[in-house]
Design an enzyme around this catalytic site. Structure first.
Site, short mmCIF file in Angstrom:
data_model
loop_
_atom_site.label_atom_id
_atom_site.label_comp_id
_atom_site.label_asym_id
_atom_site.label_seq_id
_atom_site.Cartn_x
_atom_site.Cartn_y
_atom_site.Cartn_z
N TRP A 11 0.82 -1.26 -0.11
CA TRP A 11 0.00 0.02 -0.05
C TRP A 11 0.63 1.31 0.10
CZ3 TRP A 11 -4.20 -1.29 4.30
CH2 TRP A 11 -4.97 -2.30 3.78
N LYS A 12 2.18 1.29 0.20
CA LYS A 12 2.98 2.42 0.51
C LYS A 12 2.58 3.36 1.54
CE LYS A 12 4.15 1.66 -4.56
NZ LYS A 12 5.01 1.97 -5.63
N HIS A 98 12.82 -1.97 -0.75
CA HIS A 98 11.82 -1.48 -2.04
C HIS A 98 12.70 -0.23 -2.79
CE1 HIS A 98 8.73 0.51 -4.28
NE2 HIS A 98 7.90 -0.75 -4.15
N GLU A 100 11.91 2.32 -3.62
CA GLU A 100 11.61 3.79 -3.24
C GLU A 100 12.29 4.01 -1.99
OE1 GLU A 100 7.29 3.24 -3.01
OE2 GLU A 100 7.21 3.48 -5.36
N GLU A 170 11.71 -6.16 -9.11
CA GLU A 170 10.93 -5.08 -9.60
C GLU A 170 11.46 -4.05 -10.39
OE1 GLU A 170 7.56 -4.76 -6.69
OE2 GLU A 170 9.08 -3.19 -6.02
N GLY A 176 4.95 1.84 -10.84
CA GLY A 176 3.92 2.96 -10.67
C GLY A 176 3.94 3.66 -12.13
C1 PEP Z 1 5.37 -1.64 -6.06
O1 PEP Z 1 5.25 -0.76 -5.01
O2 PEP Z 1 6.25 -2.56 -5.55
C2 PEP Z 1 4.88 -1.67 -7.29
C3 PEP Z 1 5.32 -2.66 -8.02
O3 PEP Z 1 4.15 -0.75 -7.65
P1 PEP Z 1 3.08 -0.56 -8.79
O4 PEP Z 1 2.28 -1.99 -8.94
O5 PEP Z 1 2.27 0.45 -8.69
O6 PEP Z 1 4.06 -0.38 -10.26
#
Ligand code: PEP
Length: 252
Positions: A11-12, A98, A100, A170, A176
């Site tokens: 959910w961030k 992550h 971010e 990722e 995003g």
């Molecule tokens: C994430 O937050 O790890 C992610 C993959 O985001 P999104 O699905 O929005 O690209």
């Protein structure tokens, strides 16, 4: 080797405690309907909503993970949260590294090398995120980046414990952005990550679950999740809507 797919909702920094309750009330019956043969499901709320989400998910097939933690047990580390505190709040796992956190908050491979074993020692499932930037992919450096991150972040984990962690591949350019890696790109990167783990321990290479993350949606989930080396998804944006997230779980 059959690996149970793991679908995680990251959910961030989204959802109040009341919103988290509403989400769980909608999601839990859908997951229950799929039964124990379906994918494993984990929700990763912000810290403040975690105890409530854990309470609501207790006795269900849905687990709870935090989005970060610090590796020390306790002490003068203002603003940080330990593995023991997460367990106490009801967490089963923790997302680590992550992109971010790496890009915006200075998370380093050196710190992750301490966080992953600390999570394992506490009995939390670590979900370690790795992935290349757009420039790195364009320069043909994807495997070099993945190798560097996987080797550094897992340096302090015993070879035979590697099968008990989850790695989320990722690609940063797909997070995003609405851009998704092709199923082939995602599978190739996952297979490469698996080969790095297998080089340390063959059995762990078979056991370790490797998720894909990067703009996963109900419309593209089945193709991505159908790949041989992809064992689930870490979902950001689409995990905020319980219907979309349930559709991704169903696809798995
Ligand atoms: C994430 O937050 O790890 C992610 C993959 O985001 P999104 O699905 O929005 O690209």
């Amino acid at each position: 080797m059959a690996r149970r797919p793991l679908i995680a909702a990251n959910w961030k920094m989204n959802k109040t405690i009341a919103e988290a309750r509403g989400f769980c009330e909608q999601l839990l019956p859908d997951v229950e309907e799929l039964g124990p043969d379906g994918a494993e499901v984990v929700v990763c709320p912000p810290y403040l909503a975690l105890p409530l989400v854990a309470q609501l998910c207790e006795g269900s097939d849905v687990g709870v993970a935090a989005q970060n933690m610090y590796f020390e047990d306790s002490g003068a580390f203002t603003g940080e949260v330990s593995a023991a505190m997460l367990l106490d709040a009801g967490a089963d796992g923790v997302v680590l590294g992550h992109s971010e956190r790496r890009q915006l908050f200075g998370e380093t491979d050196g710190g992750l090398a301490k966080k992953v074993p600390a999570a394992l020692a506490a009995g939390l499932l670590p979900i370690l995120c790795v992935g290349e930037s757009e420039g790195e992919r364009e320069r043909g450096e994807t495997e070099e980046v993945l190798r560097r991150q996987v080797e550094a972040d897992l340096a302090e984990v015993a070879d035979e414990a590697l099968g008990g962690i989850v790695i989320a591949y990722e690609p940063i350019w797909a997070i995003g952005t609405g851009k998704t890696a092709t199923a082939e790109q995602a599978n190739d990167a996952s297979a490469f990550i698996r080969s790095l783990v297998a080089a340390r321990n063959t059995e762990a290479g078979d056991l370790i679950r490797i998720q894909y993350g990067g703009s996963v949606k109900p419309a593209n989930a089945a193709e991505l999740l159908g790949q041989s080396d992809i064992d689930g998804a870490l979902v950001g944006g689409a995990s905020l809507d319980p219907e979309d997230f349930a559709a991704i779980v169903t696809a798995a």
